[in-house]
Enzyme design. Sequence first.
Site, PDB file in Angstrom:
ATOM      1  N   ASP A   1       0.732  -1.332   0.025  1.00  0.00           N
ATOM      2  CA  ASP A   1       0.075  -0.126  -0.053  1.00  0.00           C
ATOM      3  C   ASP A   1       0.950   1.405   0.373  1.00  0.00           C
ATOM      4  O   ASP A   1       1.186   1.667   1.090  1.00  0.00           O
ATOM      5  CB  ASP A   1      -0.914  -0.405   1.231  1.00  0.00           C
ATOM      6  CG  ASP A   1      -1.918   1.108   1.104  1.00  0.00           C
ATOM      7  OD1 ASP A   1      -1.492   1.854   0.733  1.00  0.00           O
ATOM      8  OD2 ASP A   1      -2.512   0.933   2.174  1.00  0.00           O
TER       9      ASP A   1
ATOM     10  N   TYR B   1       3.313   6.800 -13.811  1.00  0.00           N
ATOM     11  CA  TYR B   1       1.491   7.426 -13.758  1.00  0.00           C
ATOM     12  C   TYR B   1       2.117   8.703 -14.191  1.00  0.00           C
ATOM     13  O   TYR B   1       3.505   9.437 -15.335  1.00  0.00           O
ATOM     14  CB  TYR B   1       2.533   7.265 -11.896  1.00  0.00           C
ATOM     15  CG  TYR B   1       1.962   6.463 -11.532  1.00  0.00           C
ATOM     16  CD1 TYR B   1       1.369   5.018 -11.290  1.00  0.00           C
ATOM     17  CD2 TYR B   1       3.085   6.463 -10.012  1.00  0.00           C
ATOM     18  CE1 TYR B   1       1.897   4.766 -10.436  1.00  0.00           C
ATOM     19  CE2 TYR B   1       3.082   5.609  -9.018  1.00  0.00           C
ATOM     20  CZ  TYR B   1       2.353   4.442  -9.225  1.00  0.00           C
ATOM     21  OH  TYR B   1       2.062   3.275  -8.536  1.00  0.00           O
ATOM     22  N   ARG B   2       0.723   9.658 -14.226  1.00  0.00           N
ATOM     23  CA  ARG B   2       1.361  11.024 -14.938  1.00  0.00           C
ATOM     24  C   ARG B   2       1.661  11.014 -13.633  1.00  0.00           C
ATOM     25  O   ARG B   2       2.597  11.693 -12.827  1.00  0.00           O
ATOM     26  CB  ARG B   2      -0.640  11.637 -15.029  1.00  0.00           C
ATOM     27  CG  ARG B   2      -1.497  10.790 -15.325  1.00  0.00           C
ATOM     28  CD  ARG B   2      -2.483  11.825 -15.703  1.00  0.00           C
ATOM     29  NE  ARG B   2      -4.250  11.224 -15.662  1.00  0.00           N
ATOM     30  CZ  ARG B   2      -5.576  11.590 -16.043  1.00  0.00           C
ATOM     31  NH1 ARG B   2      -5.042  12.735 -16.039  1.00  0.00           N
ATOM     32  NH2 ARG B   2      -6.050  10.473 -15.595  1.00  0.00           N
TER      33      ARG B   2
ATOM     34  N   ARG C   1       3.799  12.753  -4.947  1.00  0.00           N
ATOM     35  CA  ARG C   1       3.296  13.154  -4.333  1.00  0.00           C
ATOM     36  C   ARG C   1       3.218  11.649  -3.863  1.00  0.00           C
ATOM     37  O   ARG C   1       2.966  11.825  -1.819  1.00  0.00           O
ATOM     38  CB  ARG C   1       1.426  13.114  -5.495  1.00  0.00           C
ATOM     39  CG  ARG C   1       1.110  14.866  -5.404  1.00  0.00           C
ATOM     40  CD  ARG C   1      -0.128  14.521  -5.401  1.00  0.00           C
ATOM     41  NE  ARG C   1      -0.972  13.941  -6.214  1.00  0.00           N
ATOM     42  CZ  ARG C   1      -1.178  14.295  -7.980  1.00  0.00           C
ATOM     43  NH1 ARG C   1      -0.125  14.968  -8.715  1.00  0.00           N
ATOM     44  NH2 ARG C   1      -1.289  13.145  -8.564  1.00  0.00           N
TER      45      ARG C   1
ATOM     46  N   HIS D   1      -4.374   6.883 -24.793  1.00  0.00           N
ATOM     47  CA  HIS D   1      -4.056   5.522 -24.952  1.00  0.00           C
ATOM     48  C   HIS D   1      -3.517   4.939 -25.659  1.00  0.00           C
ATOM     49  O   HIS D   1      -2.725   6.364 -26.276  1.00  0.00           O
ATOM     50  CB  HIS D   1      -5.329   4.920 -24.870  1.00  0.00           C
ATOM     51  CG  HIS D   1      -6.106   3.952 -23.513  1.00  0.00           C
ATOM     52  ND1 HIS D   1      -4.865   3.296 -22.816  1.00  0.00           N
ATOM     53  CD2 HIS D   1      -7.213   4.209 -22.736  1.00  0.00           C
ATOM     54  CE1 HIS D   1      -6.771   2.885 -21.450  1.00  0.00           C
ATOM     55  NE2 HIS D   1      -7.454   4.090 -22.121  1.00  0.00           N
TER      56      HIS D   1
ATOM     57  N   ILE E   1      -3.286   5.055 -29.111  1.00  0.00           N
ATOM     58  CA  ILE E   1      -4.027   5.038 -30.377  1.00  0.00           C
ATOM     59  C   ILE E   1      -4.298   7.194 -30.397  1.00  0.00           C
ATOM     60  O   ILE E   1      -3.850   7.291 -31.470  1.00  0.00           O
ATOM     61  CB  ILE E   1      -5.616   5.000 -30.735  1.00  0.00           C
ATOM     62  CG1 ILE E   1      -6.298   5.081 -31.866  1.00  0.00           C
ATOM     63  CG2 ILE E   1      -6.229   4.898 -29.319  1.00  0.00           C
ATOM     64  CD1 ILE E   1      -7.468   4.800 -32.476  1.00  0.00           C
TER      65      ILE E   1
ATOM     66  N   ASP F   1       2.420   1.897 -27.034  1.00  0.00           N
ATOM     67  CA  ASP F   1       2.975   0.900 -26.251  1.00  0.00           C
ATOM     68  C   ASP F   1       4.088   0.108 -25.746  1.00  0.00           C
ATOM     69  O   ASP F   1       4.433   0.132 -24.955  1.00  0.00           O
ATOM     70  CB  ASP F   1       1.706   0.160 -25.817  1.00  0.00           C
ATOM     71  CG  ASP F   1       0.408   0.998 -25.151  1.00  0.00           C
ATOM     72  OD1 ASP F   1      -0.054   1.963 -24.983  1.00  0.00           O
ATOM     73  OD2 ASP F   1      -0.466   0.217 -24.647  1.00  0.00           O
TER      74      ASP F   1
END
Length: 370
Positions: free
Chosen positions: A70, A94-95, A101, A136, A138, A166
């Site tokens: 976690d 991640y973005r 964070r 994604h 595309i 990807d």
Amino acid sequence: MTGPLDGVKVLVLAGMGPVPYVSMLLADMGADVVRVVRPPNRAARALGATVGLTDEKDVVNRAVSAVAVDLKDPEGKAAVVRLAADADVFIEGYRPGVAERLGLGPDDLRPHNEKLVYVRLTGYGQDGPRSRDAGHDINYVAQSGALHAMAREGEGPRPPINLLGDYAAGGAMGAYGIACALVSAARTGRGQVIDAAMVDGVAALTAKLQGLRAAGLYSDDPGTNFLDSGAPFYDTYRCADGRYLAVGALEPDFYREFISRLGVDTDQWPDQEDRSEWANLRKLIGDAVSRRTRDEWAAVFNGTDACVTPVLTFDEAALDPHNAERGLYRTVSGVLHPFPAPRFSGTPARDPQAPTGDLLDTAAVAARWN
């Protein structure tokens, strides 16, 4: 030694698309890859049932270990930081800003490990107006300009599944970046941050096309060029049994070999290079190919320089004599696995093994890495 990356320790924050694929590429080559997943819960099990992909069938997780942590729990985060201190590579998808964070950004981990190669796999990259947008495969292929070229004349663009963004531009480019950074870290003693954006990777793959465009040898009108289905001698054709034949007879010698084996009179056929006759030539080729089955054509062109192959299904590809001799695919626990690529003479990659859903304890991984 198993694989050229034997001894390399990789910690991955579980993600989608290129993240598991780059993990597989590294694990195939001998790296000890550990994936950090969320603790199992009802929501996660429901998601698994929705996706319908069991652990043993998730090929991209072969040879990859997993620990459940976690990341919002201070103890869980501390365990990941301890593992990162012993790792050679840290990967997150991640973005921008999310890892920071969580307290797992590059500046959080670098003080514990100067040689750490920190990899950020995203769609649009770490900066720019779209860097935080969802997307994604595309979307990234479209953003790069490459999707525009993937169409037949007069038709809309067709995404190449998610193999381009990807896997080629994200996972494979990411693995290449990691290999480069590991060489640098071995030489300098310092790691670095890799901004591996899929839109960047797709753009890099268009290098040859950009040269052709600049020379006036490639049109921005899709489906009108030699390699985008514009040329009738570089396309697929339907056979008598409804299956398809792939024709790649670009060069004049190969083209002559191709038409000479079609079993029809080609003396009055238009010249290969006459673009004004390409539509007519396509019909002539299509009519000739439609007279025999795919496998009959495969026998006709086998061993020739006509650059013609049957369009195989995955199961057929696994059984094809050439592919079978090279072991292109391996069946493991009933699942077709592509064999690791490329192939090394001195440090061969691992043989594919069935992925497992077993979870390790972080302490056990720490002991193994130490």
